[in-house]
Motif scaffolding. Structure first.
Motif: not given
Length: 131
Positions: A42, A38-40, A119, A57, A47-49
């Protein structure tokens, strides 16, 4: 109750405890991978989601690396998908200024370590963010 039945009951209880422990560890590693991914994402301007949507993904990782989204269809071919995933994680590592060893060991073999390193760490995305 016989001795054999008692021993079987104890073994069954120990087995259940071992399975529960394994499941808790697997869940923790999965959550760690998802948070790191998620952080990667972002950091790459996505989008992190996207980290929690199973096929999206992979598509997001493909687009972060600059590859065509059509590569997603190649993941349906057995054995080719393994090679392509290795290429994608190597490209992803390079997009964050990391080397081949980080791509292989950090993102492919041990993603629960590699994605949080990207991340939470100082690695900066060196590509062009979409958003």
């Amino acid at each position: 109750m016989s001795i054999a039945a008692t021993v079987l009951a104890q073994q069954s209880a120990a087995q259940a405890a071992g399975q529960t422990t394994s499941q808790i560890i697997a869940l923790a590693l999965t959550v760690l991978t998802i948070v790191g991914m998620w952080l990667t994402f972002r950091k790459a301007g996505r989008h992190g989601w996207a980290a929690i949507v199973p096929v999206y993904n992979l598509y997001t990782m493909i687009t972060i690396t600059g590859r065509s989204g059509w590569w997603l269809l190649l993941f349906l071919v057995p054995l080719v998908n393994i090679v392509l995933y290795i290429v994608i994680v190597l490209d992803l590592a390079a997009a964050f200024g990391r080397g081949t060893l980080f791509g292989i060991f950090g993102l492919w073999l041990f993603p629960f370590i590699g994605f949080p390193v990207l991340g939470f760490g100082r690695a900066q995305f060196e590509g062009t963010p979409l958003f």
